[in-house]
Each structure stands twice: as C-alpha cells, then as structure tokens.
Design a protein around this motif. Structure first.
Motif, PDB file in Angstrom:
ATOM      1  N   LYS B 284       0.852  -1.192   0.000  1.00  0.00           N
ATOM      2  CA  LYS B 284       0.000   0.000   0.000  1.00  0.00           C
ATOM      3  C   LYS B 284       0.885   1.238   0.000  1.00  0.00           C
ATOM      4  CE  LYS B 284      -4.352  -1.547   1.727  1.00  0.00           C
ATOM      5  NZ  LYS B 284      -5.090  -1.996   2.894  1.00  0.00           N
ATOM      6  N   VAL B 285       0.460   2.212  -0.737  1.00  0.00           N
ATOM      7  CA  VAL B 285       1.208   3.464  -0.750  1.00  0.00           C
ATOM      8  C   VAL B 285       1.021   4.125   0.619  1.00  0.00           C
ATOM      9  CG1 VAL B 285       1.414   5.717  -1.834  1.00  0.00           C
ATOM     10  CG2 VAL B 285       0.863   3.702  -3.218  1.00  0.00           C
ATOM     11  N   THR B 286       2.104   4.459   1.266  1.00  0.00           N
ATOM     12  CA  THR B 286       2.018   5.025   2.610  1.00  0.00           C
ATOM     13  C   THR B 286       1.710   6.520   2.535  1.00  0.00           C
ATOM     14  OG1 THR B 286       4.355   5.459   2.609  1.00  0.00           O
ATOM     15  CG2 THR B 286       3.637   3.354   3.536  1.00  0.00           C
ATOM     16  N   LYS B 287       1.369   7.064   3.685  1.00  0.00           N
ATOM     17  CA  LYS B 287       1.038   8.481   3.784  1.00  0.00           C
ATOM     18  C   LYS B 287       2.224   9.331   3.352  1.00  0.00           C
ATOM     19  CE  LYS B 287      -2.331   9.785   7.034  1.00  0.00           C
ATOM     20  NZ  LYS B 287      -2.691   9.835   8.475  1.00  0.00           N
ATOM     21  N   GLU B 288       3.378   8.924   3.828  1.00  0.00           N
ATOM     22  CA  GLU B 288       4.578   9.724   3.545  1.00  0.00           C
ATOM     23  C   GLU B 288       4.829   9.795   2.040  1.00  0.00           C
ATOM     24  OE1 GLU B 288       5.520   6.890   6.195  1.00  0.00           O
ATOM     25  OE2 GLU B 288       3.961   8.245   6.907  1.00  0.00           O
ATOM     26  N   GLU B 289       4.705   8.609   1.423  1.00  0.00           N
ATOM     27  CA  GLU B 289       4.958   8.574  -0.027  1.00  0.00           C
ATOM     28  C   GLU B 289       3.959   9.442  -0.761  1.00  0.00           C
ATOM     29  OE1 GLU B 289       6.946   4.240  -0.868  1.00  0.00           O
ATOM     30  OE2 GLU B 289       4.801   4.358  -0.433  1.00  0.00           O
ATOM     31  N   ALA B 290       2.732   9.364  -0.322  1.00  0.00           N
ATOM     32  CA  ALA B 290       1.688  10.123  -0.988  1.00  0.00           C
ATOM     33  C   ALA B 290       1.926  11.627  -0.826  1.00  0.00           C
ATOM     34  CB  ALA B 290       0.324   9.766  -0.418  1.00  0.00           C
ATOM     35  N   LYS B 291       2.530  11.995   0.293  1.00  0.00           N
ATOM     36  CA  LYS B 291       2.782  13.414   0.535  1.00  0.00           C
ATOM     37  C   LYS B 291       3.881  13.935  -0.375  1.00  0.00           C
ATOM     38  CE  LYS B 291       1.520  13.917   5.332  1.00  0.00           C
ATOM     39  NZ  LYS B 291       2.130  13.670   6.643  1.00  0.00           N
ATOM     40  N   TYR B 297       3.309   9.388  -6.393  1.00  0.00           N
ATOM     41  CA  TYR B 297       2.336   8.730  -5.521  1.00  0.00           C
ATOM     42  C   TYR B 297       1.271   9.684  -5.024  1.00  0.00           C
ATOM     43  CZ  TYR B 297       5.605   4.847  -5.317  1.00  0.00           C
ATOM     44  OH  TYR B 297       6.402   3.817  -5.632  1.00  0.00           O
ATOM     45  N   GLU B 298       1.331  10.958  -5.446  1.00  0.00           N
ATOM     46  CA  GLU B 298       0.409  11.947  -4.896  1.00  0.00           C
ATOM     47  C   GLU B 298      -1.028  11.516  -5.141  1.00  0.00           C
ATOM     48  OE1 GLU B 298       2.705  12.552  -7.269  1.00  0.00           O
ATOM     49  OE2 GLU B 298       3.535  14.572  -7.112  1.00  0.00           O
ATOM     50  N   GLU B 301      -2.806   7.441  -1.942  1.00  0.00           N
ATOM     51  CA  GLU B 301      -2.598   6.793  -0.651  1.00  0.00           C
ATOM     52  C   GLU B 301      -3.539   5.606  -0.497  1.00  0.00           C
ATOM     53  OE1 GLU B 301      -2.969   9.265   2.914  1.00  0.00           O
ATOM     54  OE2 GLU B 301      -3.018   7.369   4.027  1.00  0.00           O
TER      55      GLU B 301
END
Lengths: 1155, 378
Positions: B284-291, B297-298, B301
């Motif tokens: 799963k794409v993590t919060k940090e990556e999405a940020k 990954y934006e 999440e």
C-alpha cells in the motif's frame, strides 16, 4: 471399458481439451470421429483389398462363366463345361505339389522362405462321355497369389493378438502380395474412363471430335466421331477410312432421314442446319438404303485381325462384313441383341449431337484432366484382365488337347479332361506369378503391354510402405512437356492429396489418394435399371421416345454408365428420389447420380474405378449427423456403414460432387447446402498428414516433406527384427513426435515413428552451418540422438544338380597353427558365420562350395571331378558389421536356403542428412562439444542449432509453430496441446499463454548465454523441440576415393562407381577448363597416363598396328615405331578395321630432329 | 606516446566513476527484443583513465560465494565479483574436465534378449554410478588404453540375469513383471565385483552402485538371458558425455528489475502477473509517499503499488515489456558479475565438490599455462 484390440483406440480418444466419453458431444467439434470410423471400416488400403476381394469372389466366376464351354471341332457330341470356380486359402507347395500341413502357411513364412503366398483355385467341371454327363468337383486348376489381409488371407479380420501369433505387424496395412519372398504392390493405375464419350476440340484445325473407348470382356476399341470441314465422319481402327456419319446411321437400318435428323438434332434448327450437309455426303457416295450402307461400310473393314485362327472362315460378302463390324466392333460396349441396332444408333446419334453442340459452343468440350473423367484401375481389375487372358489361353490349350485326342481315329480309352486341366493349369499360375514379379502386364487380346505395374514394396520406413499403397501412377508419358495432366485439378479436392507428388519428371503424374478416398468396385447394372423406373413415374424407356421428344426442352435423357437408357421430364425429382433410394440402402452406396444441365442429361454410374469419398448429408439446412450418432459410435453401437444406410453420410464421386454445395463447417450451412465435410484435414493423404501446421507452410515445402518422409529412418513395423529384409534401416530410439496430427494417430505413425524430438535453437553458430548445414551437440550423440542401425541380407541357395550332386557349406581353411585363416575367422564349424561376431571387409559369411562336376551322369564311368569350387558369400563393405541373424530353411524347390543378416550401428557423423517435417533438409556441418553450446537460464543446451537463414526464403511458418507448440506442450506437460492438424490446429495464442504462465517469453524466444565466451547473446533465441528425421543418406555409404584400382576389361579405363571402386571422372567440361587454361601436361596425365594409355607399335609405312616392332602387313621392321595412345582409341581403330573401314595412322614428328 | 608521458611527468590522475556509472557498467540491459551491453571491455574490468590494477586484497573483498541450495545431487549458489570468462571456465570444466568413472568395456558372454549388443552396451555406459568418494577420487587412477586392468584403474561389474516364468503369478495377470522373473532388467541388477584393494575403499555403503537403481536397462521374456562383465574406467566429459560428472552445470546472471515510475492499482496487479510468483509484491502506498511531491504517488494513498521483492526468482520472460502500460516505467537488467550457478551432480561427486574441483582444475591449467608463458617470454 475393455481395452480394444483393433488398433482403433484413437476412435475413442478425445481430440482437444481432454474431452472424455462422458462429456457432452458437439457435432461441430467432434464430427471428425467419423474419420476413424471410416478408416476402421475401410482401412487405408481398403481400395486394394476391396478390389481384390471382388475379383476372387465374383469376377473370377464371371470370367469362367463367360468362357464356360469347350467344344471339340472333331467330335460335335463332346463338350466340357466349367461349372464353378473357387479360390481357396493359401497353402504350401513343394516342387509345385500341394502338401498337407497342420498349420496354415503365413505371409511371414513366405517372406523368410522365399515362397509365394498363393492359394489353390479349384473348378467344378462337367463333360460328356458316351452320351453321359460326368460331373467332377474340386479339380485343382492353378494357384493365384493372395493379397495380404484380403478375404482369402489368413490375416483377414485378425485381431492384434492373432497378428502377433502370425508374426505379423498389427499395423501393417496389407494390400500387397508376397511373390518368391519379396513383397510386391500393384500400383493404382490412372486411366481415362472407359465407355464414356469425351468431346475434344482440335485447336489447330478447329475440328471437334467425340471419342469413346469401348471396353468389354472381349475387346477394347476406340470409336471417333469427327467433325472436319463441316462434315461428320466416323472413324474406327478396323475401318480403313472415315465413313460419313449418315451412311453409318443408315447402315443400322430402320431409320429414315427424318428419324436420323431427329435423333441427332431434335427440333433445334441450328443443329439441323449444321447437320444437313452430311446427307449430301451419303448421296454422293450413292448410299440410300441400308443394304448400300452396309456394303459401303463392309468394303472398308480391314481384313485380318479378328479372323478365327484355325480353319478357313467362310467367305463373307461386304454387307455381312459391315453388319458384323457395326454389331461387334464399333461402340462394342453397346450390345446388339438380335439385329436391333436402335440403341447403337441412339448412341452414335448422341455422339454426333455432342460434336455439333461443341462446334456451336466451344465451352461444351470435355476436360480430359477432370478427375470425374478418370478411372483408377486396382489390383483386382488388373489381375482379372490377366487371369481372363490366361484362362482363355488355357481354354484354347485344353481345346487343342481335346481336338488332338478326338482326331485319333481309333482310340483305346474315353476322354478325361482332368489330365489336360492339370497339365495346362500351371500356365495360369506361372503367368500370374511372372506378371506380378516383373510388373510386365501383357494382355494379348487388348494388345496391352505395360511395364512397371508392380513395384517392390518399399520397407524403408512405415510411411514409405504406406505411401506406396496409396500411390497412383498415370499412363501418361513422362517425357512430354504438357502441363495439363500434371497440374493440380480443382476436382482433386478431397480425393487426391494436394501435396504428395514427386518432384521432377513424374511431377503431377504420380499422385496419392487422400485419407478418405474410396475407389468403387463394379455394381451390377440390372438392379439399378429396375430402380431407375421404380424411382419416379416420369421415367420412360428411351425406345418410347422419338428424337424430337428426347431432345425437346425439359426432357432429360438418363444415361446408365454413359449409355442412353431412359428419358424423364422431372430430372431433379428423379435424382432426389433416386438418392433417397440410395440413402436407404436400396441401391448400392457407390452408385452415383448427377444431372448435367448443359446436355440435359442425368448420369448414373455403377462402374468400377470411380473415385469417391463420404460426406455428411445436410437436409433443410440441418446436418443429419447428430450428437447421438457420435455417441453410438463411441459406445461401439454403430459403425460407419450404419450411417450409410441411415441417411447420415453418403459417398459422392467426383461427378456427383459437382451437383452439391458442401459446407466446411456446421456454422457455414445455409439453406441451399446439401452436404458437409467430415473433416477438412482429409484433403491431404497419409504421407502429407504427418506435417504439423501444413496450412502455414509454403506449398512446395509440404511436397518436399512428402518425398522425404519416405526416406526417414525409424521403426518400420513391430516385427522388424523378425524380418530379414535386403536392406533395413531402424532408429535405435525413435520417438513419438511432440506435435502430432490426427492423421498421425489414425495411421499409427505415433506407434511406428521415424525421428526424434530434437531441442533446436535457431541461431547462427560457427560458420559451419551455412547452406542449411546443422550444428549437432556431441553429448546428444553420445546419449543416443540419431543413432541408427543398418541391416543387410546375404542369401545363398544350396542347389542340387541333375547328376545328384549338391552345393555344400563348410571347408574352413586353416593356417599352419591350425587356426582358421583371417578370411574364415568368423565361421563356425558348419561353414556359416557366428551370430554376434564382427565381420570385416573380405571375410566369408557363407562358405558355400559348388561341385565342379555338374553334368556327368555317373553312368558307365562317366564320372567327373569330385572337387568343389568355392562359391562363398563374402562381406564386401569397408566398414565392419556384426552378424545379427543366420537363418537356414528350405525353399519351394526344396533347396536349402541360407540367409545371413548383418547389422551396423551408426551414430550421426559429419555429412549425415537430417530433415524436419517441413521440407527443410540439411547435413551435419559440425559436431560441437557440449560445453561450447549456448545454454539458457534453465541450463538447457540444444541438440541441434539451425541457421535462421533457412526461414525467410522457405517461409515454413509451420516449423515455427511446431517449435512453439512443442515447447508449450513440453513445459505445460499437456499431451493434448501438441496437435497441429491442417485447418484445425490448436491456436498459437494459447501456446504463447502457456509459455507465459511458466515464466517463458510468449513468443518462444529466450535469453541464451554463449558457451564459448560465457557472455549473454545479444538477441533472444527461438528454441524448442522440433521433430527431426534422420534420412537414409549417410556419408558412410557414399564416401569414396581411389588412387589405383580396377579397370574395365574392354577399354582398360578405370571402372565407374563406388561399388566397383571406380575412379572419379574428369569429364568433358573439366577437360575444357584444362584446355582453356593450357595445362597440357595435366591433361596428358589425367586422360592418358592415369587412364588407359598403351604403348603400341605403329608402322609408318602402311599406317597399321605392328607387333613387337614388326609390321605384319609390310613384313618388315623398318618403319615400325612405338607410340602411346589411349587403349580406347586403339580399340576403335581395330573395331573399325574389323568392319571393313580402313584406318591408317599417319605419323609425323612435330619437332623433327635436326639432321 | 610513452615518451610524451615521460616528458610531462604529471602524476596520473585516476578518475573515480560515479555509483551510477558503476551500476551501468555492471548491468546487462534486457530490452524487449535485444540484449545490450553484453560484452565487457577488451580488458575486463578495466576502463581508460581509471585505476583498476589487480590487487589480491581488493579481489578477496569483492569476490563472494553464496549458497542458495546445497544438496548432494543439486546445488545452487551465487558467484559474485568475477568476470564472465572466469565463471564460464568453471562451468566448462565442470562439464568436460572433471573425471568420473563409467562403464567403458563390456565383455558380452551371452545376450539373447531382443536388445542388440551395441545398444545394450550403450545403455549400460550411460548409467551413472556412485560409490565411496575417497576411493573414487584418490585411490582410482587413470587407465591407459592397452594397460592391464588393475584394482587401481579398473572397476569390474557384472550383470547376469535370466528371465523365467513365475510359477506363482496370479492366473489372470497380464503384467509381465508379475508373470515372469526378471522381465525388466534394472540398473540395480548390476553387481559390483571388488578386486584387490577395492574391498577396502568400496565396501558397505561405499560400494560402487548405480546412482539411480531404477533405470531400465532391458526387457526380457522367458528363456532370454543377459550375461556380461563390465569394466569401468575413469574418463572425462569431453571424451564422452557418460563421463561428465554433471547432468547440467550452468549459470545465469542475477536479474535486476528497476521500477522507474510508480505502478499502481490494477496495473500493479497486472505487473505482478508478468513475473513468476514472489518476484513482485504489492504494497500500500504510505502516507509519507503520498505526501512527497514529484514521487508519482500523490493522491494515491492506500492504493497498491508494485515493489520488487526478489529479483532472483525472475525468469526474465520480458513479459512486462510487452504491455504499453509499463512502457518506460520499468527497466530490466542483469548483473554482469553475479552468476547464479545450477549444478546437478550425477552422483560421483557432491555438487559443491564439483565446483571446488573445477577451481582446482582451473588452477592446474593456469599453472600449466604460466609455464608456457614463461617459456614464451624467455
């Protein structure tokens, strides 16, 4: 389910997707099940067997019935009648005498003991003796060769287990003869159909010609009706000149001029205009009445020929002569009963009409190459021709014997024909044997003299034998450069294989039967005649119609075997009803009916030799083949014949095929569809059926494979090691092809394969692979890839001589140490080679000796030498072999027969020939160590590396598909994947998916590493298993060189050919090169010194040869000088002199000595 | 040029390649239709202007051997840090140069089976045998052709079987194995006949015996008989494949999979299916990556993304390069100096011992070659 024993397990095997018996059956998918069902009933060579059976069961009786009575010219009260004839089962003979034995003679025994597999023929006779009729039964007449697996063969209907007991291969197709130990096949002969009118146009003169070859038991003759310069004439080879057609028609009698024009032209004014001129011809010849016409014809009948040989025939006048010729010679197959010439007149009028029609409309000429105009002659027909001829000869011999007997004025006994029959019968046996053995068919009454009818059955491979059984040879001249007969005819579809024909001179002339083809045998006409009238009320006999009625619009003449027979105005309804009768089994399934709209004719054919094949019947847009039929088939409750009489399938011949609309698949059926194909892959024959994905190949490639499949080494039969063949090649480890076809299963190639699945990578490697050369992996060879065995037979017969002496074996020569000399090293005490010993070139295998004295009588001191001369059989091949078998037996002449079989095991070497199944042959170019081979990620190393340049120009996409399909089935472990049938192969996409699922590239190309550098290859390499055949051409059998060696006796030049250790010829063209180059000394050496240079004495005075420096002509030595010249030249000079052509040599010094 | 160097006499500056450059040099590129960068330089491991002088310490540091599987008959291990030529030399030696014992001479006393003498001999020759390693490798010596067979160079085997009817077979049996004795002749029917000192080395569980006892040698029927004596000698695979100690010895390069741009959601699942199991994992794409901006990954999440789990399991089928979705998102390659070997022994050597033996062999060869080179220079 009980294991079947008939070798047709394939019938019950699922085709694709692992379908089981219990699974639902779809007719679209599974209608192919009819193919094995058909083959189960008909078999691959059933044509031969059916034809032979028809001969031995029926036709032989007809022949005897036709020549039943022998009367004596001397005693009118005597007659001899042959009442019946029967062919028994094969028996043994010794010195021509039948012997009683406990066990039946088997074909295998015949092969091994060099016997003839023949059965006795017995007759029942009746004859008069002093006004009493004596009946005698079961008198042996002759012996006729028996076709294997025919009704008279012990193998007929044998199960696999029984076949094994007979030492016979259960997969052997039969259909051939065993004559003197060799297997002989009577090839199918292709001919233009008999008793049918063929209309042809002569392009040069614009003339039109209708011809008909009449063939009856008595004679064959050809009649022409020719339109030349607007006039129509009749030609026949017993008529010395063409006869105007009106005269012929008048000669038949009972026809007025109006009748004639009506019969010919009907009411059509165009034809009438064209035809009228012919009446003038008759008028000009002064022929107005039948009598005049007969005299006109009679005056032109050639003398001689058909005169009876003995006794002067009563002199006949011209009219009688003409009547006889018209009744019996012209159109002989239309018989004249009483003096009723009307049928004959109708027939000739029809020919004239066809000529007129073709003159009006050039499209109405016939096509000679149309398969419907061809008839195939099979073994039974050919033997019956021969038998009839021999039987007639026999009858005349018996008659001669009878006449001789009754000629004597004072007889002491009554006549008993038994002796004459016994004495003359063996001429029939000999005649048949000789004909089949030599292939020369000589039938005196037809002036037939054909060579090459029979061939030795090629046992090189199973496929070669099978291919020979389905081969059709044409009577066409091979040398003529015409494309017509050689071209692929559209009407060959499904009947004759489209791929299997040789290359070169016989291309297109030698054909092969397709898988489902059947060849008809004769069906009696009489019942069919009744059925014609019964079928439809609109049918009336032709006699009841006038010419105008016959030819009026909407009237169709019904022809029975080409002869006008009846008239109907409802042709379609009649044909439909007739077909219904056939589909219900009231008429033989092999009777065909078709309508010809152009000629307003319905043709019904019952004759033999027509090519036909089965189709599924479609009615009202619905296939008559239902799932329950297939279910019944699978459960064994129905056979193919059941479907024939229940209206599911029927046979169509080529002509009837033209009246149909055949759908390939069920979804292509429309309302007008009449039939459906059973299976499209059956348009190919047995040999072409081996090719996987043939529909993806360029067509010549399939043809090449058909030729090469017959040269492939493999298993030839289950009994291959029990046979002793002259030459036998077998593969040590044959494999079932990874990618097979349904045909392969049906012909059991998967049980007797000829080749191995080689792992092939397609890449360039080393440069030793150019021009289709192959790179082989040495380790694969070490492990047995391509290993084959070669067996050879050596025979010796120990003959007996008239003086009681016999050949003998034994007499091994010993050296000083009392050891056998090297030449005799492998001989046992009995003078025969020891089984298992190695035999080298020059060593003796059979130490046979013949007596020096073969003629002395031994009476009154006439006693010759008691010494024996060596007549041993030696091993002559340079490579050693191993003695495999030694057989001692006794042959038909009661002489001892010795057969020795040698065996060589060969591993592939440089220059041996291999081929895939796609016409891609190649020789071994290099054998590479395993560590040098490229390897894949999985560690896979190829057996064969093939050069990719083999693909672009050959366009053998089928080979790529085979490779991919094979790879997918190997990787997925799915046997059912590997099907590559024509037109219904497994989709390649699913193969790609299977590869992906197992971690391979979808297109079959993988990452490889070079075995030499260890670095990756720059391209992905196509790889997978491809079935490779080892072909019989091996370097070991061809390698040859010579420095010194034997010379021919006559010319003293080196011998020719490898077998004679011959020299390599420096031919004309090579000579030209040397002359052009100016290498005169080399020329001198090659053509003189190393060849046949001879020192000769030549007299300069007289120019003749001298001898030892002395000229015998000049009686002097003065001018005799020596010179060197080729011996062949000296020979020429002497031969010319011997023919009174003077030859003188004039010598001159090119470089005169300065004096 | 040499003279100009002398004149300037500037100390040689050695370039130090960037890590990306090292990575690039060390990768074989796997493209959709081609393999590029396959060849190393003319002098493997050397690059102009850089210092790659050979140093035993450096070599010792860089070379590693990691075993993944080590069974007697199958071993998988990685050899890391050598050039392809060296790795290939080991492979070639394993196949062709390491001696083993195999049946070479057969004395056929009697053979009435259907299988011909030569074919039977060929089959027997290919049967792999095993036995006491000490005796096989150290005691047994080479046999020279024409030499008298002795205990130290020849092993004698015997095969004597006769097929007979089995009186106690079930009446309805159709299986030839039940109906007859010795209907099938197997490799296990071959008897070892110890001679002289062989008894010491090859007794008990060290006896010479077929590696796979169930190899079918021949089939017989009652009345047939095979009686033969065999001599085994040492030989090498380059002479005949039967002497090769390995069924296969090969290597592959370590695959690399680089995901250049994120592969998410459905695509990620499809991407996973393009590879064998266990190569690609879904996370799963993590919060940090999405940020993280520019990561791709934006806003994704919680969605699944494809990550490389174990590239070694990849079979390099290039399936992912076939689909447009993954175009420019993934780069495939193979590590040039990482060789994953697969060695399958036929029984006379332990799989790993074959590799060690190949090193010893290469050393021998190098020494022999050295002598030649020295000779040449003199």
């Amino acid at each position: 389910m009980a294991a079947l024993d008939d070798g047709f397990e394939a019938l019950l095997e699922p085709f694709y997707n692992g379908k089981k018996l219990t699974d639902p059956i779809s007719t679209t998918q599974d209608k192919f099940h009819l193919v094995p069902a058909f083959l189960k009933v008909k078999g691959l060579v059933k044509q031969h067997i059916d034809s032979y059976n028809y001969f031995v069961n029926e036709e032989i009786k007809d022949i005897v019935r036709a020549n039943r009575v022998v009367r004596s010219d001397q005693d009118p009260n005597f007659w001899l009648e042959f009442r019946d004839i029967r062919v028994g089962m094969p028996t043994r003979t010794e010195d021509g005498e039948q012997v009683q034995s406990r066990n039946p003679v088997t074909p295998m025994e015949c092969r091994l003991r060099d016997l003839t597999y023949a059965a006795p023929v017995e007759v029942d006779i009746a004859y008069t003796r002093d006004k009493n009729v004596i009946v005698r039964k079961n008198i042996p007449l002759c012996r006729i060769p028996v076709m294997l697996k025919s009704a008279k063969c012990y193998l007929n209907g044998a199960t696999n287990a029984q076949m094994e007991v007979f030492n016979e291969c259960p997969l052997d197709p039969g259909g051939y003869f065993v004559i003197g130990g060799t297997e002989k096949v009577i090839l199918i002969q292709e001919q233009l159909s008999k008793n049918r009118i063929i209309v042809e146009a002569d392009e040069k003169t614009g003339g039109v010609m209708a011809s008909v070859t009449s063939s009856t038991h008595e004679r064959k003759s050809k009649t022409y009706v020719v339109l030349k310069k607007d006039r129509i004439v009749l030609q026949h080879n017993t008529l010395s000149e063409p006869i105007p057609i009106v005269i012929v028609l008048k000669a038949f009698g009972g026809l007025s001029d109006n009748d004639i024009i009506e019969l010919v032209c009907g009411g059509d004014a165009r034809y009438q205009d064209d035809f009228l001129i012919n009446f003038d011809e008759a008028g000009r010849a002064g022929v107005y009445t039948q009598q005049q016409a007969l005299e006109y014809v009679g005056a032109r009948v050639k003398m001689g020929g058909n005169r009876p040989k003995f006794g002067a025939a009563p002199r006949r006048n011209h009219a009688e002569e003409g009547l006889d010729a018209l009744a019996n010679l012209v159109i002989a197959h239309v018989t004249v009963e009483g003096l009723d010439f009307y049928p004959k007149a109708v027939y000739i009028a029809m020919m004239v009409r066809r000529v007129l029609m073709a003159a009006q409309n050039p499209k109405l000429v016939d096509d000679r190459d149309f398969v419907g105009n061809k008839r195939l002659e099979l073994a039974g027909q050919l033997i019956s021709l021969l038998f009839e001829d021999l039987f007639k000869k026999f009858i005349s011999d018996v008659k001669y014997n009878i006449d001789n007997f009754f000629k004597k004025p004072n007889r002491t006994s009554t006549y008993d024909p038994h002796g004459a029959i016994m004495a003359n019968g063996h001429y029939i046996s000999h005649g048949l044997n000789r004909a089949i053995q030599s292939g020369n068919w000589t039938v005196k009454r037809f002036n037939m003299n054909r060579a090459g009818i029979t061939h030795v059955l090629s046992r090189l491979s199973y496929i070669a034998a099978l291919g020979m059984m389905t081969r059709i040879s044409s009577q066409f001249e091979k040398t003529r450069k015409v494309s017509g007969p050689r071209a692929l005819q559209p009407s060959q579809w499904g009947m004759l294989c489209t791929s299997d024909t040789p290359e070169g001179e016989a291309c297109g002339l030698v054909k092969n039967l397709a898988l489902m083809t059947h060849i008809t045998t004769n069906v009696p006409e009489e019942p069919v005649k009744k059925m014609i009238f019964a079928a439809d009320e609109s049918v009336g006999p032709i006699r009841e119609y006038t010419g105008t009625e016959m030819h009026s619009k909407g009237s169709y003449i019904i022809h029975l075997n080409g002869t006008p027979f009846a008239v109907t105005r409802e042709p379609k309804r009649f044909a439909a009803r007739f077909r219904t009768l056939r589909r219900r089994g009231w008429v033989s399934p092999f009777v065909s009916i078709h309508i010809n709209e152009h000629f307003s004719a319905v043709h019904i054919a019952t004759d033999e030799g027509r090519i036909c094949r089965p189709y599924i019947i479609v009615k009202n847009g619905k296939s008559m083949l239902k799932a329950e039929h297939l279910k019944m088939l699978q459960l064994g409750q129905a056979t193919f014949d059941t479907f024939l009489t229940s209206g599911v399938v029927e046979y169509l011949d080529v002509n009837e095929e033209n009246d149909t609309l055949v759908a390939l698949q069920e979804d292509q059926i429309t309302n007008s569809t009449t039939h459906m194909e059973i299976e499209p892959f059956t348009i190919l024959g047995a040999v072409a059926g081996l090719i996987p994905f043939p529909h993806h190949n360029q067509s010549p490639r399939n043809t090449y494979q058909c030729a090469m499949g017959k040269q492939a080494i493999g298993a030839i039969a289950y009994n291959q090691f029990n046979r002793i063949d002259t030459l036998l090649y077998t593969l040590v480890y044959p494999q079932r092809p990874m990618v097979i076809t349904k045909t392969i299963q049906l012909i059991h190639y998967d049980k007797l394969p000829a080749g191995q699945n080689a792992t092939v990578v397609v890449m360039s490697y080393s440069g030793y692979d150019i021009e289709d050369a192959l790179v082989l992996n040495k380790a694969s060879l070490d492990r047995g890839f391509g290993r084959c065995q070669v067996f050879r037979k050596y025979t010796a017969e120990l003959q007996g001589y008239t003086n009681g002496r016999r050949d003998r074996v034994g007499g091994i020569m010993k050296d000083e140490d009392d050891k056998p000399i090297v030449k005799h090293a492998i001989l046992d005490a009995d003078g025969l080679a020891q089984v298992g010993s190695k035999v080298e070139s020059g060593q003796t295998m059979i130490k046979k000796e013949t007596p020096l004295d073969q003629i002395s009588t031994g009476i009154a001191g006439d006693r010759g030498s008691d010494d024996y001369r060596d007549a041993s059989t030696n091993y002559r091949i340079s490579d050693p072999a191993i003695i495999d078998k030694v057989m001692i037996s006794v042959n038909e002449r009661e002489n001892k027969l010795i057969k020795v079989q040698t065996r060589q095991t060969r591993r592939p070497e440089l220059g041996d020939k291999f081929s895939s199944r796609h016409g891609q042959k190649g020789v071994v170019g290099i054998i590479v160590n395993e560590e040098d081979m490229p390897f894949s990620d999985k560690g896979l190393r190829p057996d064969i590396i093939m050069n990719p340049h083999g693909f672009p120009s050959r366009m053998t996409v089928g080979k790529l598909f085979e490779c991919l399909t094979g790879k997918a089935s190997v990787i997925a472990g799915e046997k059912d994947y590997g099907f590559g049938d024509a037109f219904r192969s497994h989709p390649v996409e699913s193969m790609g998916q299977a590869l992906i699922d197992h971690g391979f590239s979808w297109e079959g190309k993988d990452y490889f590493t070079s075995g030499i550098t260890g670095e990756p290859m720059e391209a992905y390499i196509y790889n997978g298993p491809i079935f490779y055949q080892r072909l019989k051409h091996m370097v070991q059998d061809k390698m040859h060189s010579r420095s010194r060696g034997p010379r021919a006796i006559l010319t003293r030049q080196p011998t020719e050919g490898r077998s004679r250790d011959g020299g390599l010829r420096l031919g004309e063209m090579e000579r030209d090169c040397l002359i052009a180059y100016g290498a005169s000394q080399l020329l001198l050496e090659r053509l003189m010194i190393s060849s046949d240079g001879t020192e000769l004495d030549v007299c300069q005075e007289c120019g003749l040869f001298g001898y030892k420096g002395y000229c015998n002509a000049c009686k002097s030595t003065r001018n005799v000088t020596q010179m060197t010249m080729p011996y062949a030249c000296k020979l020429l000079v002497q031969e010319l002199i011997s023919m009174n052509v003077g030859v003188k040599l004039k010598l001159e010094d090119e470089f005169p000595h300065p004096r | 040029m040499g003279s100009s160097k002398k004149q300037t006499a500037v100390p040689v500056r050695t370039k130090v390649p960037s890590p990306e450059e090292v990575e690039k040099r060390n990768t074989v590129h796997i493209n959709a239709e081609t393999v590029t960068n396959v060849t190393s330089t003319d002098f493997p491991g050397f690059y102009p202007g850089e210092d790659h002088s050979w140093d035993i310490e450096k070599f010792r540091e860089s070379v590693r051997v990691v075993f993944h599987q080590n069974d007697p008959y199958e071993a998988q291990f990685s050899l890391i840090g050598v050039d392809a030529s060296i790795a290939n030399a080991f492979r070639r030696i394993m196949i062709a140069d390491i001696p083993t014992l195999a049946i070479e001479d057969i004395f056929m006393w009697n053979n009435t089976s259907v299988i011909q003498d030569e074919v039977l001999g060929h089959r027997l020759g290919l049967i792999p045998f095993t036995g006491g390693k000490e005796g096989l490798h150290n005691f047994l010596k080479w046999y020279k052709k024409g030499e008298t067979p002795c205990d130290y160079n020849t092993v004698e085997l015997e095969l004597k079987v006769k097929c007979e009817n089995n009186e106690s077979a079930p009446a309805d049996s159709k299986d030839p194995k039940e109906l007859y004795h010795n209907a099938h002749v197997y490799a296990k029917d071959i008897k070892f006949v110890p001679k002289g000192r062989q008894a010491k080395y090859f007794s008990g569980e060290n006896a010479i015996r077929p590696t796979n006892p169930d190899i079918l040698v021949a089939k017989m029927r009652p009345g047939q008989e095979i009686d033969l004596t065999m001599h085994m000698h040492k030989g090498v695979g380059s002479d005949h494949a039967k002497f090769s100690p390995v069924a296969t010895a090969s290597y592959r390069l370590m695959p690399t999979i680089t995901i250049l741009e994120p592969i998410l959601g459905r695509d990620a699942e499809k991407f996973q299916k393009c590879f064998p199991e266990g190569v690609i994992g879904l996370e799963k794409v993590t919060k940090e990556e999405a940020k993280k901006k520019g990561s791709g990954y934006e806003g994704h999440e919680g969605e699944l993304k494809a990550v490389v789990l174990d590239a070694m399991r990849d079979t390099v089928s290039r399936e992912c390069l076939r689909h447009d979705e993954f175009k420019d998102k993934v780069k495939l390659g193979r590590r040039r100096d990482h060789f994953i070997y697969l060695v399958e022994s036929t029984g006379q050597w332990e799989s790993d011992a074959i590799f060690l033996e190949s090193i010893a062999h290469l050393k021998e060869k190098a020494k022999r070659f050295e002598k030649q080179v020295v000779n040449m220079v003199q």
